[in-house]
Design an enzyme around this catalytic site. Structure first.
Site, PDB file in Angstrom:
ATOM      1  N   ASP A  84       0.839  -1.201   0.000  1.00 35.99           N
ATOM      2  CA  ASP A  84       0.000   0.000   0.000  1.00 35.99           C
ATOM      3  C   ASP A  84       0.876   1.253   0.000  1.00 35.99           C
ATOM      4  O   ASP A  84       1.830   1.354   0.770  1.00 35.99           O
ATOM      5  CB  ASP A  84      -0.892  -0.020   1.246  1.00 35.99           C
ATOM      6  CG  ASP A  84      -2.008   0.999   1.193  1.00 35.99           C
ATOM      7  OD1 ASP A  84      -2.357   1.443   0.086  1.00 35.99           O
ATOM      8  OD2 ASP A  84      -2.548   1.331   2.269  1.00 35.99           O
ATOM      9  N   SER A 209     -12.323   3.907   6.108  1.00 38.90           N
ATOM     10  CA  SER A 209     -12.787   3.873   7.499  1.00 38.90           C
ATOM     11  C   SER A 209     -13.525   5.156   7.855  1.00 38.90           C
ATOM     12  O   SER A 209     -13.010   6.253   7.630  1.00 38.90           O
ATOM     13  CB  SER A 209     -11.598   3.696   8.455  1.00 38.90           C
ATOM     14  OG  SER A 209     -10.996   2.437   8.290  1.00 38.90           O
TER      15      SER A 209
END
Length: 288
Positions: A84, A209
């Site tokens: 990532d 999130s």
């Protein structure tokens, strides 16, 4: 066996759901994410940032750990091991170490440099049949010490990056890393739809999130095929540890409450539960 993300994201794009991308931070995290994916029968992208990779002691630990867990837990759903927000050198190292997928984050570079390095990494990834995610437009918030102000991606730059034929595209669409502030303006749905039509690529929603569920579902309907989750799992893990300690279970010497296997049991389950919720939200349950 690890797979790349190309096939799973193409299927998600065609059938209007998203594949969950969950960042791992240690052994318990990796085990929890894989356990949840198997329970939900969901494809899964197990991811690590360069910072987490360093914390876990490097590629030589992470790659065999994830592969070993896939075998030991008898995981049958598709599993990708993804880097990532990788730097150019970090992406090359991950490919060499056996990662099945990388994200090159060249969004902070001048566009032409981002384009050139992206092209080089795509060619390199072909040698190991690994997939590549690219980014246009910096994301807001903080990720492993890198702070982005957040900007909306330029459609023309997205089109140019799309000519490289990456397997996924992360674009600045109003999203940020970490917790969303009260004055957050929200996702730019018109931009999501425009980028999806202009590039015909599976799009990635970083900073997944804390975005309201209705917003996530709408974004998936407009072309988001990969949802990145990290902060919510961290919060769930921390909350479970706090509850264990506040209940003074760690002080129960008779039952050896101080044993790390007991102390970490409920926090690890909290990650499993969080992942299961996100798989439902993504619509990836029973898609493996």
């Amino acid at each position: 066996m690890l797979v790349n993300i190309k096939q799973m994201l193409q299927h998600a794009k065609q059938h209007h759901y998203a594949v969950p991308h969950i960042n791992i931070n240690n052994y318990e995290w990796a085990k929890a994410v894989l356990t949840a994916a198997q329970q939900a029968k969901s494809p899964i992208i197990v991811s690590t940032s360069e910072g987490a990779l360093k914390y876990i002691s490097g590629h030589q630990v992470v790659v065999p750990m994830v592969k070993g867990l896939v075998d030991a837990l008898k995981i049958t759903v598709p599993v990708a091991l993804h880097l990532d927000h990788g730097s150019y050198e970090g992406c090359k190292a991950a490919l060499q170490a056996g990662f099945s997928s990388i994200m090159f984050d060249g969004s902070h570079l001048p566009f032409q440099e981002n384009f050139t390095k992206s092209k080089e990494l795509i060619e390199l990834a072909k040698q190991t049949n690994a997939s590549v995610e690219l980014e246009v437009g910096t994301l807001g918030g903080e990720e492993d010490g890198i702070v982005g102000q957040g900007e909306l991606a330029n459609i023309e730059e997205c089109k140019q990056i799309a000519t490289l034929k990456p397997d996924a595209l992360a674009a600045g669409i109003g999203n940020i890393h970490g917790l969303y502030p009260d004055n957050w303006k929200g996702l730019n749905y018109e931009l999501i739809e425009a980028i999806a039509k202009a590039t015909n690529l599976p799009l990635v929603l970083h900073g997944g999130s804390g975005i309201p569920e209705a917003d996530v579902k709408k974004a998936i309907g407009l072309g988001i095929s990969k949802l990145n989750i990290n902060t919510e799992c961290q919060l769930a893990f921390a909350k479970a540890i706090r509850e264990y300690v506040e209940a003074k279970k760690d002080l129960d010497t008779h039952n050896k409450g101080y044993d790390p296997r007991k102390l970490l049991k409920s926090p690890t389950q909290a990650i499993v539960d969080c992942c299961l919720e996100k798989m439902q939200l993504c619509g990836s349950t029973n898609k493996a």
